[in-house]
Scaffold this active site. Sequence first.
Site, PDB file in Angstrom:
ATOM      1  CE  LYS A 156      34.485  40.116  48.932  1.00 18.33           C
ATOM      2  NZ  LYS A 156      35.275  39.260  49.946  1.00 18.33           N
ATOM      3  CG  ASP A 192      35.587  33.894  51.220  1.00 11.96           C
ATOM      4  OD1 ASP A 192      33.945  33.974  51.292  1.00 11.96           O
ATOM      5  OD2 ASP A 192      35.790  35.025  52.282  1.00 11.96           O
TER       6      ASP A 192
END
Length: 437
Positions: A156, A192
Amino acid sequence: MNSKIKSKNRTLREIERKFHLSNDDLAKIISSFHDEMKTGLAGKKSDLKMLPAFTDAPSGKEKGTFLALDIGGTNLRVIEASLSGNGSLKVLRSSKTRIPAALMNGSGTALFDFIASHIAKFLHTKKSGKFKLGFTFSFPVKQKSLASGLLITWTKGFTASGVVGKDVTKLLQMALRRTGLGFVEIAALANDTVGTLAACAYSCQSCDVGAIFGTGTNACYLEKLSKIKKFGGAKGRGSMIINIEWGNFSRLTRNEFDIVIDKKSNNPGKQVMEKMISGMYLGELARIAIGKLYDLGEIELEKSSLRRTGGLHTSQLSALETAKGEKYSEIIGKTGLSGIREEDLPAVAAISRAVVTRAAKISAACLAAVIMKMDPQIARKHTIAVDGALYENHPGFSRTLRNSLKNLLGKNSSGVKIRKTADGSGIGVAVIAAANR
Ligand code: BGC
């Protein structure tokens, strides 16, 4: 129809076809995803890292007050959550900040000091005492225990130096000490997706999958210990959450636009599926595909932001879709796009839709693969906890994902539910910390 319009339509159909996935294509994705899951679980070379999370799903009876730190794609969040012990939990306080781009790509020490200083602000009146912190770190980490793990690679857009190969819990603990917060103890580390599963499972016992569709994408699920061949402790009858790290799945047919976006990324050849699905890439992917119509002289974009790298954001794709049927000026106003002629807007919207539809179908195929891996006949109930801005804010994405999942699962699909679990990643790690103390 004049020849100019015919040619434009023909080119448009060709581009749309490059994003099309048939039912056969989706069936092949499911089958190769299963192969990669199995090789990953056996500890052999695989696209899917299948990382043990060192925790089972919570029971819902966990109690206590915990701090949680959540580092995702763009934001950093600290929360204080209280768990009642009867499946209900409350966020007592929370604070969120954007991680500056310079820190994502600077030194790891500066990044962890920034994180620690944010926790210090959150705890400003507290100078001592004992605080248990759950740490959600949304990157591929090879855990060694519940509260330690080595960063395998950044994703990311993060490249901070000196972190890959290191224990991220230690790096945070050291930064906490430098900031005068040595009294904060890191009790659990989680991805997450794992946090999202745990947050949902706290009040929903059928929850056994967690998935994120945000800046990045990934999923985790509950696997029987006996099936985790590579895990030394794979004896016994319990289960453990496995972080699939599905963003790196690569057995997908890439088109010319996927290849461009991959080459321009800072991790070429990696996270192939993430680049076809997640919020960080979808806008740019659509922009590159729309650019082909311009390059072939079919549409006019000379004065448009779409001529610039990054000139189309994933959130604008959502606006384009929800604005369907409205007047040209309203659509332009809503999306914030400029320099697109009225006659070109339908083609721009059609390509955006094709890009998002493919993303949703691939996501559905992989979710179907995960459910079928756990329960081939879908004899039990399953709940998929989902979070992330793409799922939350893009109705076309979530609708296509749900419909496609239903078709792929067939007659027993009614036993599989999707539950939005907003901010579950942070809350969930508090639940995990409580479940394992
Ligand atoms: C990371 C995963 C994470 C996902 C969603 C991916 O880039 O590799 O660990 O779960 O993004 O945040």
